[in-house]
Design a protein around this motif. Sequence first.
Motif, mmCIF file in Angstrom:
data_model
loop_
_atom_site.group_PDB
_atom_site.id
_atom_site.type_symbol
_atom_site.label_atom_id
_atom_site.label_comp_id
_atom_site.label_asym_id
_atom_site.label_seq_id
_atom_site.Cartn_x
_atom_site.Cartn_y
_atom_site.Cartn_z
ATOM 1 N N ARG A 92 -22.805 -17.107 60.963
ATOM 2 C CA ARG A 92 -22.276 -18.307 61.260
ATOM 3 C C ARG A 92 -21.444 -18.479 62.708
ATOM 4 N NH1 ARG A 92 -20.396 -18.029 55.737
ATOM 5 N NH2 ARG A 92 -18.104 -17.817 56.444
ATOM 6 N N TYR A 125 -21.968 -28.010 57.281
ATOM 7 C CA TYR A 125 -20.885 -27.070 57.399
ATOM 8 C C TYR A 125 -19.408 -27.323 57.211
ATOM 9 C CZ TYR A 125 -17.258 -24.047 59.970
ATOM 10 O OH TYR A 125 -16.096 -23.443 59.969
ATOM 11 N N THR A 148 -15.186 -19.820 64.428
ATOM 12 C CA THR A 148 -16.146 -20.417 63.883
ATOM 13 C C THR A 148 -15.902 -21.885 63.702
ATOM 14 O OG1 THR A 148 -17.022 -18.665 62.657
ATOM 15 C CG2 THR A 148 -18.022 -20.856 62.154
#
Length: 641
Positions: A92, A125, A148
Motif C-alpha cells: 500500500r 482506501y 501511506t
Amino acid sequence: MGKIRKPRPGRAKRNEPVEDTSQEEEIPIDSKENAIQTVMDQLQAPNVEEKYCGLQTLALLIEDPSNVPQIIEQGLVKVAAPLLLDAASSVRNAAAGMLRNMSAVSMEICDSMVDQDAMTPLTCYFHEHTETWTPDSSSKTNTEDIDTFVQCINLLLNVCESSEIAIKYVGQTKILDILPRYLDLSVFGNYVVTAVLQCLIVVIEDNPIAMEKIKTNAERQLTILLSLEGNEPSMLLVKTLSAGVIINACSGNIASLPVDVINQIISILATTLGVDHRLACNQISSNVPLSNAAGKVEPPTGKEAQILDNQIKAILDILDAQQSAIEIITNICSCEDNDGDDNDNAQGDDSSESDEMEDDQNQCMNENCTVLAEDRLPPQVLEALISLQLFEKVWARTQVPAQNVLLILKEYEGSQLIHKKVHTLQTRSLLCINNMLSALPAEALGGVSGLYKMWTEAGKLVFTENEDNVNLSESATAVMRAALDKMKLNENGNAGDGSFFKDLRIRECLVPEIRSNLLRMLGSLALLLVTNLNETNTDTVLVQAITQFILEQAHKENDVWVLAEAVDTIIDLYSEDETDVIAAKEDLVQKLTILLPVLKLKARQQKKLPKKYKVLVSTALTNLPRFIKYKRDRVSKVSLD
C-alpha cells in the motif's frame, strides 16, 4: 488558492515528487517496453515481494517524466491503483508513493489517471483504512501507515487540483466526512494535519457541497487550529492553512466572517509573512555541505544529518506557509470576487456594512461615477491589510537570496527543494502584488514615488533574470503594468509631469541587452497609451515623458546597436498620424535631426558587430532620414495654439 483571473490549473503544485528512500537496486532492463511488461506482470503477481518489486521499478521509471505517457498508455494505472487496498502495508505504501509522484508530473497525467479510474481504489482506501485509524507507536508498520495516508492525501490533492471530475467524485463519497477527524494535532501530529489542510483548501474551493460538509464537520477543529499558540515554522504553516480552509469554506468571501476572525486571520498572515525567508536561506546555506575538489558533495551523517534535515524542514515549512499566505491575500484582493451576491452570505453587522457598501456602489454607478477597485474591498479587510503592512511584507517575498546562496542550495540535493520553492514564492508574490496594486489606495502604496520604485524593481526582474523564466517575466510585467495604471490614476487621474522616469538609470546597467529591452518596453508602454489619445487625455503627459527619456538615453548610449534600438522605438511610437501633436510639442523632428549624425558616427566607429545587430543599425540608418522627412511634413501642418 491564488486566483489571478485564471482558471484553476494556474496554481503551482505544492506536492513535489517524494524521494525513493528504498535500498532496492535498480533492475537491469533490456528496453522500456520490456520493463513495462515486466512491471505489469509483477503488479498482478500473488506474492507480496513481486508486487512490491514491480511498484519500485515503476517508481524508478517515472523519475524520468518522458516515460510516464507510455506507462499511462499501457494502462499501468488501472493495475497499480488497486494495490492501495492490498493487505500488505508495504505494498500500500509503495503504491501510494508511486501514484503520488506520478500525479505530480503534470495536470494532463492527473487527468489520465482519473480516466483510468484511479479514484475508485483511492476512495475505497479512505473508506476502508482511515475511518477509525489512529497512529499506534507500538505497531511495527506505524511509520509506514502514516506515510501511506499522507501520500494518499497528496494524491487526492493533485488529482482534485487538476480534475473537476475528481472533485465531484469526492463530493459523492464519505471522504469529507472522514478527513476532519485528522485535524486533531495532538493525535495525528503536524505531518498529517498539514497534509489534510492542504488538501481541503483545494477540494472545497468553488465547491458548495464540500464547503457545507467542512462547515458542518470541521468548524470546531479549524477554530482550534487558528488559535494555536507559538510561531514555530510548523505552527505558522498549520495556522495559515487553517485560515485558507476557513476562507474557502465561505466561498472566498472573507467579509462574511466575524470581524474578530477577520482580524485574527490577517494577523496570522502578517506574522507568517514577517519571517525573513532570505535570512533563513542565508543561515542554512552556511550549514549545507559544499562540493569537494572532485566536485562531489559528501552529505553529513548521524546527528549532524538529523540537525540539517530539521533545519531544512523548518525552512520548507516557512516557504509553504508564506506561499499559502500569499495565495490567500491574492484572493482577498481579487476585487472581482468581493462584490456581487457573495455579500449576501455576510452575517449580522457585517451584512449591514456590506449592504451599505453595495448601495454606495450602486448609487455611484447610477450617477455615472467610477467605482475604484480599492473601494470594493470590504472596509474592515482594507483597514487590517494596511495597518499590518501586508503590502510591504508581500513585496519583501518578491526578493530572493543572493545568487551565491541560491547556488549552494541548488548544489546540495537535500536543499534543492528550497531553491525551487524560493523562486515559486517570488513569482506568486508578484502575482499577489498585481492584485494588491488594484485593491489598495495609492497612499498605502507609497504614492507615486513608491509606485515608481515598484515599477523599476519589477523592471529589473524582467530584464536581469533568465529570459527562459517565462512565469517570472509574466508576473513582473503584470506588476509593471499595474503600477503604471495606478500612477495614471493618482491624484484623481492627474498623471503629473512624468518625472518619475527621469531617475531610471539605464546606463548603470552594464549589460547592453538589458538597456535595449528596457528602452523597447518603455516604447511599448507609450504605444499602448497612444492608442487612446485625445486632447484632454492625461496619457499624453506620460507619452511625452517616455519620449524625452528615450531620446536622452539615446544621446548617452555608447553601443550603436542599442542607440539604433532607441531610434527604432521612437519611429514605431510616432509612426501613427495621431501622434503629430505630441511630436510638435516635443520638437521631435529637430531632436531626431540632431541625433542622426550621432548615429552615423557611431555606426562608422563600431563596424564589427554580430549580424543581427548590423541589420538593426542598417535599418535605423535607412529609416531615420525617411521618418524625419515624413514627420516634418506632418508636423508643419500642426497648430499648437
